[in-house]
Design an enzyme around this catalytic site. Structure first.
Site: not given
Lengths: 799, 235
Positions: A132, A134
């Site tokens: 996980y 950005w």
């Protein structure tokens, strides 16, 4: 000189180098916005915001710097003990061990061998790929989808659900409103400017956080906020910090004790009810279960009326102020705009649920400028939407979920992502999650790409230990993050700016599609995510399944042509792919429907024909589904519960709350390795806001290095003594790069300022199991020891 | 085509000069520069360490060791070579040290081997110094080999440029041409290498746990300075 040839082969060859990219200007894009890059002699030398961006981010130069940062991962690397002794070798030395350069061939061979070994030895749940973070935008080089696409071809893996931003809210809101709510278009800014009488930001700093977007931000919120400011209408910020946005609006500042928002809202709600200011007709027609909530509000069910006086005791805001807020909220059209900090706390589910309840009592949901909004601070929610065509993108090859093409169900098992350390510590143990009970899988390997869990996860010391359970950690990134430093195999990826891609502009407005053109050639031995996973798939004998015979540009063309078909069906004026690529973008028209959008206007207009997606079709102030789950930490209506720790809470072990807001000069931890740091560090460390009184009591002066500590960890920071933060609260922004003085040692001091050394790692509740990144109390002292040098950044000593 | 012929016959022991730096011919200086470039270009492989153990390698080290500036480095080298048995550990130790110092693994405690990192405003790679170094390569009709994906201001590339310029001086027909190539060496050395080599050494010295690269950088600085003096006298 034969020996010389053997020990020092020549590095130069005859012939003039051919410039691989042309000099000139290139339009490309990032999480920080679209930009024009100037290229000279094959180098990226200047960056400026796209001419159509109304408010380019000051972080763009940092984006350029990240490409040329000394922190780039240049070559494939393997941790030395791992290289010498294989999986599981000396895992306690991760973070401190040497890394040794290997060839791409050797790195991929090691990776593939280990993927196969783990699958064969431990089965489909041996590999954790809930990776996980950005990741960079772009519909093709979506490293997380690409990785899971490869893993779906290999066999299976353990996936993760949810995210760190809105873990609690995205689970509770579907029960309450029937939608995720946090990632939805808001009543648009022109309507707010026209119709709202009062704008309330609750735990939000929209001038700061709207800089970034999950895709390419259009920054459409900035003209909206500027227009609202020009009207002179009142704005209130409810926040322990008088933040940048509060200053921008010249707004009123109310500073409750952190984590007490539910009590504060209950006190306001009680006043609304006791003064007859609530909208009973709205509650009757559009909401379900207010009658079950009311006895709790009035204290009939638990003996405690939630009066303004009761609330004031808990939240530290005077009862008169709470009553005044109730009257002002009800006295005109009020928009309650909340950030997500409220729900990244213990029992975070309750806060937005109570906010919705408050807005329901005000009865303005679905009216222009009224109601509540959970995304005014993020990706420019409320930027008027265009009539647009939508790009497809690379999929992970998993099963598509009905009605949401962008979500897939992949993997042999799934955990709520913020519970990763619980999973590592307790394989086989039961966990609850939104009505289901499951067992934590016994994972042995992880492959992480497009994220930095050693920044975003809570309770760093606990995590460093738990991470040792992995026999193998593969990290694919473009820079030496703390996570890469704690890996075994490190693969260098290109940045977005060294490859071609395509992406939508405006998370909510979808105003354009932008060609994310390659700016420069890949540096060192960095390879594109697509190429890395295609090669791994090839070594697994699955290349054709992975690539479907497509090159980078084939995919980009295909994604565009899918959108073109929609565009043609909608009679939109769109060029063919080649003309689009040449132009660099295609814009879509913002029409009247987009400019006048009011969230829930349809529902208000006809609640029977346009019911919400909840079991009752109404706003659920009481949820039967949640009641059936029977969770002790998530009752069936909004409820004030003491968090595990809080400022002045029962048995609080430390005297200060640590606020961990989103930084102004970074995207979480991204760009912490760039020169943007010069815009915010104090004594080369993360800044720590501290109230004048709290500083004076501890002999701390502005600019001092301070040690912040609790029973979970300790870190250094640079003090900023100010009255723009309430007493009893200090603030260190999240995302500072973890920089342990003694890597791997128990409770190592972080020299730079990773605030997750201090935060608590528990689920928000059994319902959402979201992270509690804003739950931390601690103490602070002036640091008087020998100052450890900050070493995470590659700034050379004499530069 | 490699610029140095790898297959050339080894020189006889008696041919090896043992001169002070000031007496070196352009051809001999080219050899030293190429050797230093190789030292910083990559980690030392097992093959490289073995090559230093062979007779030619031993002779080569002896030749370099006679130069005052390089003596400490050669001494360390000889110790490494002599330590013998645990070749692979020596190899991995140096590779780990190399990665920490020069490949970014060490974070702030590293010594980026690029001029740009020391001379650009924000301490970045691929800045003006890189472009100017590339311009010079273009001018010389050379490029950094594809097998070495590094910018032109990498220390090993700049040292290779010095080697090339010295070779061209050696090969020059006539004194005027030779003087010209010497002037170019002097200009390149002063404008490029000497502008950042001292802070580079200081970074190595502060961050190198192995000691090997700090010594190598010290010897490099001393050799470059001595060579600078020599070029001032002759160019």
């Amino acid at each position: 000189m034969g020996a010389l040839g053997a020990v020092a082969p020549s590095l130069l060859s005859p012939g003039v180098a051919r410039a691989a990219v042309q000099d000139g200007e290139v339009l490309s894009a990032s999480h920080w916005g679209a930009f024009t890059a100037s290229v000279k002699g094959g180098r990226w030398v200047n960056v400026k915001g796209w001419e159509k961006d109304p408010h380019p981010s000051h972080q763009l130069p940092g984006v350029m710097d990240s490409v040329y940062s000394p922190t780039r991962i240049k070559y494939p690397m393997v941790r030395r003990a791992y290289l010498e002794n294989g999986p599981g070798a000396d895992v306690a030395s991760r973070g401190a061990d040497d890394f040794v350069r290997v060839s791409w061939d050797q790195a991929l061979e090691l990776t593939v061998k280990e993927l196969k070994r783990v699958e064969e030895t431990y089965g489909p749940t041996g590999t954790y790929a809930g990776s996980y973070g950005w990741k960079s935008p772009g519909k093709l080089h979506n490293c997380q989808n690409l990785m899971r696409r490869m893993l779906n071809l290999k066999g299976s893996f353990v996936n993760s659900a949810g995210d760190y931003s809105t873990g609690a809210s995205q689970i509770i809101m579907p029960h309450v409103m029937g939608t995720l709510e946090v990632y939805e278009q808001q009543t648009v800014w022109p309507v707010i400017v026209e119709s709202s009488d009062l704008l309330v930001f609750w735990g939000a700093d929209p001038m700061v956080t709207n800089q970034i977007g999950w895709i390419i931000p259009d920054h459409g919120a900035y003209p909206g906020m500027e227009d609202f400011k020009k009207t002179g209408k009142p704005v209130i910020f409810i926040d322990p910090v008088r933040n940048e946005s509060c200053d921008f609006f010249g707004a009123e500042w109310i500073a409750p004790k952190p984590q007490t928002d539910v009590a504060m809202m209950l006190g306001i709600a009680h006043t609304l009810h006791s003064e007859g200011l609530h909208d009973q007709a709205f509650l009757d027609d559009y909401c379900a279960g207010f009658d079950k909530f009311l006895p709790y509000l009035l204290g009939e069910s638990d003996g405690t009326p939630k009066t303004a006086e009761w609330a004031a005791e808990i939240c530290g805001v005077p009862a008169d102020t709470l009553k005044d807020l109730a009257r002002r909220f009800a006295g005109g059209r009020t928009m309650l705009a909340s950030g997500w900090s409220l729900q990244r706390q213990h029992h975070g589910e309750q806060r937005h649920w109570m906010l919705v309840t408050l807005a329901s009592m005000l009865g303005q949901i679905g009216l222009p400028g009224g109601g509540f909004g959970l995304s005014y601070h993020y990706s420019s929610g409320g930027s008027p939407g265009a009539n647009s065509a939508v790009l497809s993108g690379i999929t992970d090859g998993g099963k598509a979920v009905e009605g949401a093409a962008w979500l897939t169900e992949s993997g042999a098992a799934t955990i709520p992502l913020a519970r990763i350390v619980d999973m590592l510590e307790n394989p086989g143990q039961d966990f609850d999650f939104n009505g289901k009970r499951d067992k934590y899988p016994d994972v042995k390997m992880t492959y992480w790409t497009g994220g930095n869990p050693f920044a975003h996860h809570q309770d760093r010391n606990r995590m460093v230990k738990a991470w040792q359970k992995f026999e193998t950690v593969v990290v694919q990134d473009f820079q030496w993050t703390a996570t890469a430093r704690h890996a075994d195999i490190v693969l260098p990826a290109t940045t977005s700016y060294e490859r071609n891609d395509i992406e939508q502009y405006g998370d909510y407005s979808l105003k354009a599609i932008i060609a994310m053109k390659q700016v420069v050639e890949p540096v060192f031995e960095a390879r594109n995510d697509y190429d890395i996973f295609a090669e791994i798939s090839d070594r697994l004998g699955k290349k054709q399944d992975f690539t479907e015979g497509n090159s980078e540009m084939d995919w980009i063309r295909k994604f565009y042509e899918d959108a073109l078909k929609q565009g043609q069906a909608k009679n939109l004026d769109m060029p063919d792919f080649d003309a689009f690529w040449e132009q660099g973008y295609v814009e879509f028209p913002v029409e009247e429907a987009g400019r006048s959008y009011v969230r829930y206007a349809d529902y208000r207009e006809d609640p029977l024909l346009e019911p919400l997606g909840t079991p009752t079709g109404k706003i659920e102030i009481f949820s039967r589904n949640i009641e059936k789950m029977g969770y002790d930490d998530c009752p069936p209506h909004p409820t004030w519960m003491e968090p595990v720790e809080r400022l002045d809470g029962p048995n609080a072990k430390f005297p200060l709350h640590v606020a961990t807001s989103h930084p102004r000069g970074r995207l979480h931890s991204q760009l912490c390795g760039t020169s943007l740091r010069e815009t915010y560090t104090i004594a080369e460390r993360e800044p720590c806001l501290i109230n004048t009184e709290d500083a004076a009591q501890r002999g701390i002066a502005d600019g001092d290095v301070v040690r912040i500590f609790n029973d979970r960890g300790q870190m250094l920071a640079g003090a900023v003594v100010t009255d723009a933060i309430r007493p009893g609260v200090i603030r260190v922004n999240e995302g500072g790069w973890y920089d342990p003085v003694e890597p791997g040692a128990d409770n190592s001091l972080c020299a730079y300022g990773d605030v997750n050394c201090l935060t608590v790692d528990i689920g928000t509740s059994k319902l959402a199991q979201g992270n509690c990144g804003h739950t931390a109390i601690a103490d602070v002292e002036k640091f008087t020891g020998t100052l450890p040098e900050v070493k995470v950044f590659s700034t050379p000593k004499n530069a | 085509m490699p610029v140095a012929e790898a297959g050339a016959a080894p020189p006889e022991e008696s041919d090896l000069p043992a001169p002070a730096e000031s007496d070196l011919s352009d051809g001999e200086r080219a050899i030293v520069y190429q050797w230093l470039a190789g030292l910083f270009a990559r980690e030392m492989s097992l093959e490289t360490l073995s090559a230093y153990r062979a007779a030619e390698g031993v002779a080569l080290l002896k030749q370099f060791g006679a130069m005052a500036a390089l003596a400490p480095l050669v001494e360390q080298f000889q110790g490494l070579v002599a330590s013998g048995q645990r070749v692979s550990a020596g190899d991995a130790d140096l590779a780990g040290a190399y990665a920490r110092l020069f490949l970014g693994v060490g974070g702030r405690r590293s010594a980026p081997p690029y001029e740009s990192a020391y001379t650009s405003e924000r301490g970045l790679l691929f800045q003006e110094a890189s472009a100017e170094s590339q311009d010079l390569l273009d001018e010389l009709g050379l490029h950094v080999d594809e097998s070495f994906p590094e910018p032109a201001d990498h220390i090993a590339v700049q040292l290779s440029v010095m080697a090339e310029l010295a070779r061209r001086a050696e090969a020059a027909a006539g004194e005027p041409a030779r003087t010209l190539w010497r002037a170019r060496q002097r200009a390149f050395l002063e404008q490029r290498l000497l502008s950042w080599i001292e802070p580079f050494y200081e970074s190595c010295d502060a961050a190198d746990r192995s000691g090997f690269y700090a010594t190598a950088a010290r010897s490099l600085v001393d050799f470059l300075k001595a060579d600078g003096r020599r070029l001032r006298d002759t160019a």
